[in-house]
Design a protein around this motif. Structure first.
Motif, short mmCIF file in Angstrom:
data_model
loop_
_atom_site.label_atom_id
_atom_site.label_comp_id
_atom_site.label_asym_id
_atom_site.label_seq_id
_atom_site.Cartn_x
_atom_site.Cartn_y
_atom_site.Cartn_z
N ASN A 118 0.85 -1.38 -0.43
CA ASN A 118 -0.19 -0.29 0.07
C ASN A 118 0.64 0.90 0.12
OD1 ASN A 118 -2.62 -1.09 0.06
ND2 ASN A 118 -2.61 -0.99 1.88
N ILE A 119 2.13 1.32 -0.36
CA ILE A 119 3.21 2.49 -0.29
C ILE A 119 3.93 2.02 -1.83
CG2 ILE A 119 5.26 3.21 0.76
CD1 ILE A 119 4.77 1.85 3.54
N ASP A 120 4.00 3.15 -2.46
CA ASP A 120 4.62 3.40 -3.28
C ASP A 120 5.56 2.85 -3.51
OD1 ASP A 120 5.60 5.33 -5.23
OD2 ASP A 120 4.00 5.47 -6.48
N GLN A 121 6.42 2.08 -4.53
CA GLN A 121 7.18 1.67 -4.57
C GLN A 121 8.36 2.96 -4.48
OE1 GLN A 121 7.98 -0.87 -7.97
NE2 GLN A 121 6.36 -2.14 -7.67
N ALA A 122 8.07 3.90 -5.10
CA ALA A 122 9.20 4.78 -4.75
C ALA A 122 9.36 5.47 -3.73
CB ALA A 122 9.42 6.67 -5.33
N ASN A 123 8.71 5.22 -2.67
CA ASN A 123 9.10 5.56 -1.41
C ASN A 123 9.41 3.99 -0.30
OD1 ASN A 123 8.07 7.76 -1.59
ND2 ASN A 123 6.35 7.65 -1.41
N VAL A 124 9.87 2.71 -0.71
CA VAL A 124 9.52 1.82 0.28
C VAL A 124 11.11 1.60 0.56
CG1 VAL A 124 7.38 0.73 -0.48
CG2 VAL A 124 9.19 0.34 -1.91
N GLY A 125 11.73 2.36 -0.35
CA GLY A 125 13.30 2.61 -0.05
C GLY A 125 14.10 1.04 -0.53
N ASP A 126 15.60 1.15 -0.91
CA ASP A 126 16.31 0.10 -1.30
C ASP A 126 15.77 -1.02 -0.51
OD1 ASP A 126 16.53 1.69 -3.71
OD2 ASP A 126 18.98 2.19 -3.58
N ASN A 127 16.37 -1.30 0.12
CA ASN A 127 16.46 -2.59 0.73
C ASN A 127 15.57 -3.23 0.33
OD1 ASN A 127 18.54 -2.31 2.43
ND2 ASN A 127 17.68 -1.14 4.32
N ILE A 128 13.96 -3.12 0.14
CA ILE A 128 12.60 -4.02 0.13
C ILE A 128 13.08 -5.12 -1.06
CG2 ILE A 128 11.96 -2.51 -2.04
CD1 ILE A 128 8.98 -3.84 -0.43
N HIS A 129 14.41 -4.80 -1.87
CA HIS A 129 15.09 -5.20 -2.62
C HIS A 129 15.71 -7.06 -2.13
CE1 HIS A 129 13.94 -2.72 -5.75
NE2 HIS A 129 14.06 -1.45 -5.56
N GLY A 130 16.47 -6.48 -1.39
CA GLY A 130 17.20 -7.74 -0.69
C GLY A 130 16.42 -8.55 0.30
N ASN A 131 15.00 -7.58 0.99
CA ASN A 131 14.74 -8.61 2.09
C ASN A 131 13.58 -9.16 1.24
OD1 ASN A 131 15.32 -6.54 3.87
ND2 ASN A 131 13.56 -5.39 4.18
N ILE A 132 12.70 -8.93 0.12
CA ILE A 132 12.06 -9.67 -0.19
C ILE A 132 12.77 -10.69 -1.24
CG2 ILE A 132 9.94 -8.10 -1.41
CD1 ILE A 132 10.95 -7.71 -3.94
N PHE A 133 14.18 -10.92 -1.08
CA PHE A 133 15.02 -11.64 -1.99
C PHE A 133 15.35 -12.50 -1.03
CE2 PHE A 133 19.06 -13.82 -2.68
CZ PHE A 133 18.67 -14.45 -3.76
N GLU A 134 15.36 -12.69 0.12
CA GLU A 134 15.64 -14.04 1.40
C GLU A 134 14.09 -14.21 1.58
OE1 GLU A 134 19.24 -11.93 4.12
OE2 GLU A 134 17.33 -10.58 3.97
N ALA A 135 13.28 -13.32 1.38
CA ALA A 135 11.95 -13.70 1.56
C ALA A 135 11.54 -14.83 0.75
CB ALA A 135 10.75 -13.09 1.68
N LEU A 136 11.60 -15.08 -0.61
CA LEU A 136 11.42 -15.75 -1.66
C LEU A 136 12.44 -17.09 -1.14
CD1 LEU A 136 10.80 -17.15 -4.23
CD2 LEU A 136 12.68 -15.33 -5.56
N ILE A 137 13.51 -16.82 -0.49
CA ILE A 137 14.77 -18.54 -0.31
C ILE A 137 14.04 -19.11 0.71
CG2 ILE A 137 16.60 -18.76 0.43
CD1 ILE A 137 18.18 -16.70 -0.79
#
Length: 246
Positions: A118-137
């Motif tokens: 519910n947050i615009d992608q531009a405002n979630v911060g770069d760390n979300i990319h690494g977070n969801i990579f770990e969550a995918l694992i």
């Protein structure tokens, strides 16, 4: 069943089928339970709950994936570098699973396109990319087991990105380098870090770094640590020749 419910369920099935096919292409295997992957891409801002009132988001899967990623990398390094000491292996693992590197991995796989937020992608911060990579694992582990996780990590992390010789020279903490250099050179340094959110939804921090009373660089990011690293990196490149000669 009324017409509205039929339409909703039909739409949901179409979404699940689309996610299944996208993941199959990404993972090179067929997922068993698609809901595990859906959870891995659900941001806490959606505020979903299960039937017991527990939050449905990627954070617990991120924790699990982080542990599995660390163990796979540790096993790889142990076998790859038989002469490596405990300290060396720990340092190399830290470089491979650094937040910066994990963010790059998440971006390269374009995992953000799967995220429900519910947050615009531009405002979630770069760390979300690494977070969801770990969550995918974490989701892969629960869905298919450790061997599939290991294969995925080898194909998407180790084979394309892990170069031992290059990693040996990679700086993992610019802040640490700057502090150590200042201490050796008996220079007075100050990290002035403060909250600087303005009108933005996501909290931001700014940092000013001064050396011997002179402001050298600034940094701004969604965490204190990241802002300090950003500013420290700028200081490093400003004094790179002196630091390299030290």
């Amino acid at each position: 069943m009324n017409l509205f419910r039929k339409i909703v369920q039909s739409h949901k099935k179409e979404e699940e089928a689309e996610l299944f096919h996208e993941l199959k292409k990404l993972l090179n295997f067929s997922p068993k339970k698609i809901e595990r992957y859906r959870k891995a891409f659900t941001h806490r801002s959606v505020q979903k709950l299960d039937k017991d009132g527990n939050p449905i988001n990627y954070e617990r899967l991120e924790f699990l994936g982080d542990s599995i990623l660390g163990s796979v990398i540790a096993s790889y390094l142990y076998k790859k570098v038989p002469e490596g000491t405990e300290g060396y292996l720990t340092q190399m693992r830290s470089k491979i699973v650094s937040r910066e590197h994990l963010n790059e991995l998440g971006k390269d796989l374009n995992l953000i396109k799967f995220v429900d937020s519910n947050i615009d992608q531009a405002n979630v911060g770069d760390n979300i990319h690494g977070n969801i990579f770990e969550a995918l694992i974490g989701a892969i582990y629960l869905d298919k087991g450790y061997n599939f996780c290991q294969k995925f990590i080898h194909e998407n992390v180790i084979a394309p990105y892990v170069d031992i010789e290059k990693l040996e020279g990679k700086i993992t903490s610019y802040k640490g380098v700057i502090i150590e250099w200042c201490q050796k050179q008996k220079k007075k340094y100050i990290f002035d870090t403060y909250e600087d959110s303005g009108n933005e939804v996501v909290k931001h921090f700014s940092v000013k770094i001064s050396i011997d009373g002179e402001q050298i660089a600034k940094g701004r990011a969604t965490s204190k640590k990241k802002a300090e690293e950003q500013a420290s990196k700028r200081v490093y490149f400003a004094f790179q020749d002196e630091i390299s000669l030290d």
